[in-house]
Write a protein that holds these residues in place. Sequence first.
Motif, mmCIF file in Angstrom:
data_model
loop_
_atom_site.group_PDB
_atom_site.id
_atom_site.type_symbol
_atom_site.label_atom_id
_atom_site.label_comp_id
_atom_site.label_asym_id
_atom_site.label_seq_id
_atom_site.Cartn_x
_atom_site.Cartn_y
_atom_site.Cartn_z
ATOM 1 N N SER A 171 61.951 58.618 13.680
ATOM 2 C CA SER A 171 63.276 57.292 14.463
ATOM 3 C C SER A 171 63.286 57.587 16.326
ATOM 4 N N TRP A 172 64.102 56.323 16.889
ATOM 5 C CA TRP A 172 63.732 56.161 18.683
ATOM 6 C C TRP A 172 64.142 57.226 18.985
ATOM 7 N N GLN A 173 65.230 57.808 17.572
ATOM 8 C CA GLN A 173 65.817 59.316 19.214
ATOM 9 C C GLN A 173 64.775 60.490 18.884
ATOM 10 N N ASP A 174 63.366 60.231 18.118
ATOM 11 C CA ASP A 174 62.462 61.074 17.868
ATOM 12 C C ASP A 174 61.700 60.607 18.459
ATOM 13 N N TRP A 175 61.360 59.273 18.866
ATOM 14 C CA TRP A 175 60.332 59.013 19.851
ATOM 15 C C TRP A 175 61.036 59.041 21.437
ATOM 16 N N GLU A 176 61.932 59.301 21.827
ATOM 17 C CA GLU A 176 62.850 59.504 22.759
ATOM 18 C C GLU A 176 62.451 61.010 23.277
ATOM 19 N N TRP A 177 62.335 62.031 22.301
ATOM 20 C CA TRP A 177 61.894 63.092 22.532
ATOM 21 C C TRP A 177 60.658 63.584 22.927
ATOM 22 N N GLY A 178 59.982 62.828 21.568
ATOM 23 C CA GLY A 178 58.367 62.736 21.807
ATOM 24 C C GLY A 178 57.691 62.471 23.987
ATOM 25 N N ILE A 179 58.808 61.272 23.896
ATOM 26 C CA ILE A 179 58.051 61.209 25.158
ATOM 27 C C ILE A 179 58.443 62.575 26.503
ATOM 28 N N GLU A 180 59.426 62.827 26.180
ATOM 29 C CA GLU A 180 60.304 63.827 27.032
ATOM 30 C C GLU A 180 59.376 64.908 27.175
ATOM 31 N N ALA B 161 73.438 42.852 20.273
ATOM 32 C CA ALA B 161 72.713 42.871 22.059
ATOM 33 C C ALA B 161 73.553 44.046 22.801
ATOM 34 N N VAL B 162 74.653 44.401 21.824
ATOM 35 C CA VAL B 162 75.289 45.648 22.797
ATOM 36 C C VAL B 162 75.173 46.430 21.321
ATOM 37 N N ASP B 163 74.810 46.596 19.957
ATOM 38 C CA ASP B 163 75.115 47.141 19.552
ATOM 39 C C ASP B 163 73.774 48.073 19.654
ATOM 40 N N ARG B 164 72.864 47.341 19.373
ATOM 41 C CA ARG B 164 71.338 47.694 20.005
ATOM 42 C C ARG B 164 70.769 48.480 21.208
ATOM 43 N N ASN B 165 71.240 47.934 22.116
ATOM 44 C CA ASN B 165 71.270 48.858 23.470
ATOM 45 C C ASN B 165 72.315 50.201 23.565
ATOM 46 N N ILE B 166 73.301 50.380 22.971
ATOM 47 C CA ILE B 166 73.424 51.688 22.626
ATOM 48 C C ILE B 166 73.227 52.268 22.402
ATOM 49 N N ASN B 167 72.649 52.158 20.908
ATOM 50 C CA ASN B 167 71.706 52.916 20.734
ATOM 51 C C ASN B 167 70.261 53.567 21.489
ATOM 52 N N ARG B 168 70.033 53.138 21.909
ATOM 53 C CA ARG B 168 68.501 52.864 22.597
ATOM 54 C C ARG B 168 68.930 54.161 24.145
ATOM 55 N N ILE B 169 70.521 53.709 24.045
ATOM 56 C CA ILE B 169 70.898 54.439 25.551
ATOM 57 C C ILE B 169 71.250 55.980 24.921
ATOM 58 N N SER B 170 71.483 55.638 23.781
ATOM 59 C CA SER B 170 72.365 56.804 22.827
ATOM 60 C C SER B 170 71.432 58.152 22.854
ATOM 61 N N ALA B 171 69.830 57.385 22.764
ATOM 62 C CA ALA B 171 68.829 58.523 22.627
ATOM 63 C C ALA B 171 68.292 58.809 23.507
ATOM 64 N N SER B 172 68.710 58.587 24.537
ATOM 65 C CA SER B 172 68.374 59.579 26.111
ATOM 66 C C SER B 172 69.180 59.772 26.122
ATOM 67 N N ILE B 173 70.883 59.584 25.599
ATOM 68 C CA ILE B 173 71.664 60.650 26.165
ATOM 69 C C ILE B 173 71.776 61.943 25.471
ATOM 70 N N ARG B 174 70.891 61.749 24.354
ATOM 71 C CA ARG B 174 70.412 63.036 23.152
ATOM 72 C C ARG B 174 69.503 63.890 23.578
ATOM 73 N N VAL B 175 68.665 63.048 24.598
ATOM 74 C CA VAL B 175 68.443 63.665 25.287
ATOM 75 C C VAL B 175 68.161 64.493 26.113
ATOM 76 N N MET B 176 68.755 64.253 27.069
ATOM 77 C CA MET B 176 69.871 65.149 28.547
ATOM 78 C C MET B 176 70.413 66.277 27.195
ATOM 79 N N GLU B 177 71.151 65.945 26.377
ATOM 80 C CA GLU B 177 72.023 66.979 25.555
ATOM 81 C C GLU B 177 70.875 68.123 25.325
ATOM 82 N N LEU B 178 69.769 67.712 25.107
ATOM 83 C CA LEU B 178 68.870 68.424 24.906
ATOM 84 C C LEU B 178 68.294 69.345 25.894
ATOM 85 N N ASP B 179 68.248 68.713 26.895
ATOM 86 C CA ASP B 179 67.416 69.178 28.478
ATOM 87 C C ASP B 179 68.911 69.714 28.986
ATOM 88 N N ILE B 180 70.146 69.077 28.977
ATOM 89 C CA ILE B 180 71.241 70.424 29.778
ATOM 90 C C ILE B 180 72.178 70.839 29.047
#
Lengths: 444, 63
Positions: A115-124, B33-52
């Motif tokens: 998923s895009w979520q996992d792809w972001e995780w892999g990049i991290e 355009a909003v929906d899909r950009n939010i999906n991308r932003i949410s993935a980055s936020i999720r990574v910060m949850e994992l990080d922090i």
Amino acid sequence: MDPSVYWNPILETMPREKLQALQLKKFKRIFTWAYDNSPFYRRLYRDAGIEPGDIKTFADIRKVPKIEKSMMREIQGPGKNNYPYGDILCVPKTDVCSYRQTSGTTGQPVYQADSWQDWEWGIEAYSHALWAQTYRNTDRMLLPFGYNIFVAFWAAHYAAEKLGVEVVPGGVLNTEARILKMQELEANAMAATVSYVLNMGRVAREKMGIDPAKDLNIQKITVAGEPGGSIPATRQRMEELWGAKVYDQCGSTEIGHWGWECHHQAGLHVNEAFFLFEIEDLETGEIITEPGKKGRLVATALDRTAQPCIRFDAKDIIQWNAEPCACGRSFWRLDGGIIGRADDITKVKGVLWAPSAVEEVVRGFAQLSDEYQIILSKKGDADQIELKVELMPGYENNEADVRHALLAKLRLQTNLNYLLDFKTYGDLPRFEGKGKRFQDLRHN
Amino acid sequence: MKPEFDLNAMVQKIQTLKQNAAELKAVAGGIVAVDRNINRISASIRVMELDICDAADILLAGD
Ligand SMILES: [Zn+2]
């Protein structure tokens, strides 16, 4: 310690007992996720009589059944649920944005959904590696690999972009064109397999009259895909050929990018915040927690959710190094990187033997080229090891001396005798991806 | 030298980002355009949850 050496100082310098608490918490979470969302994992765990509430300690984790490639082959492919991924998939297919597969050299490939979520995780995960290896936004990195269905250096590309590195995709170019592009753009970094780093360097020197160490600007190289990055003689060859620092990195399609050397080049650190690593004794299967004892890696990607990887038998042979690294990271290291593949480590004449031991010896001889081939066969009832090597140009008259010294060194390092075959320089195969230098014909 | 950061405050800001992203998606009326950009932003936020945030749960426990 300067905090800027870390990508994420919170995770990378966490006290070990806290790091282990984090791993346990994450393991429970990914186990529950897989149990709830993947029919494959639920079947596996129900059959073993384990459910999410049962995981309370690391000892409980060791009761969780392992998975391996052959199980993926059973649930993936035509006619199976969620084609091609199978019912390991934990998200709707509409969430899958990225397809990769293994090379399938040992059978049907394994299909990997992200998923895009996992792809972001892999990049991290890969960002940790590149940052630790001093990649910064002042670098220009050329990636000379075929951008295709294999994961290879895709995450390196995205991670480098994330760090602000200027990335030059060296996809469909041939070796000469890649070298010329490197020269034209004064690229100062690259990532490739060990075999290709050596091969490119030789092509530049011998076919193009370009000395990579003098005429190119490459200062750091990240290598992956083969053990050579952690084999001292091979690393030295690459560093001398390119006049660059070489850093080892490792990962796999199923697990993700789990290990990397920091700028001290003192062994692969394993990312224990994103992955759980267990080492199993080769004979008893007991978990090895002490340093200095070889075993096989069982890996869990703690945050990969679309196609989870839980207790995967990676078939990599590794051993712990628990000494603190000068970089100050809490993450343990591996002595000698990935020492070999469990499939390649075999008994020859009753002696445990790995092809990487031969590589270390061969590449320690300046009179020999980078290439070699090893063929194990039977002569009557006895095992026989044939080793094909090439003399470097200019050393053609030294065969007798080299043969004598090479046999002595091989015997000393591996306790075995070899049948040597000296080939003309350029006769043995060269590789763009992972090298194939070992064949075991004994059971054919 | 330790980097200066406030773990508690970081966790709160990440949660606010996550909530804001979900709220923006909710009021966007399905604009792709909003929906899909939010999906991308949410993935980055999720990574910060994992990080922090995951680390904070462990590091701040018992403090
Ligand atoms: Zn280190």
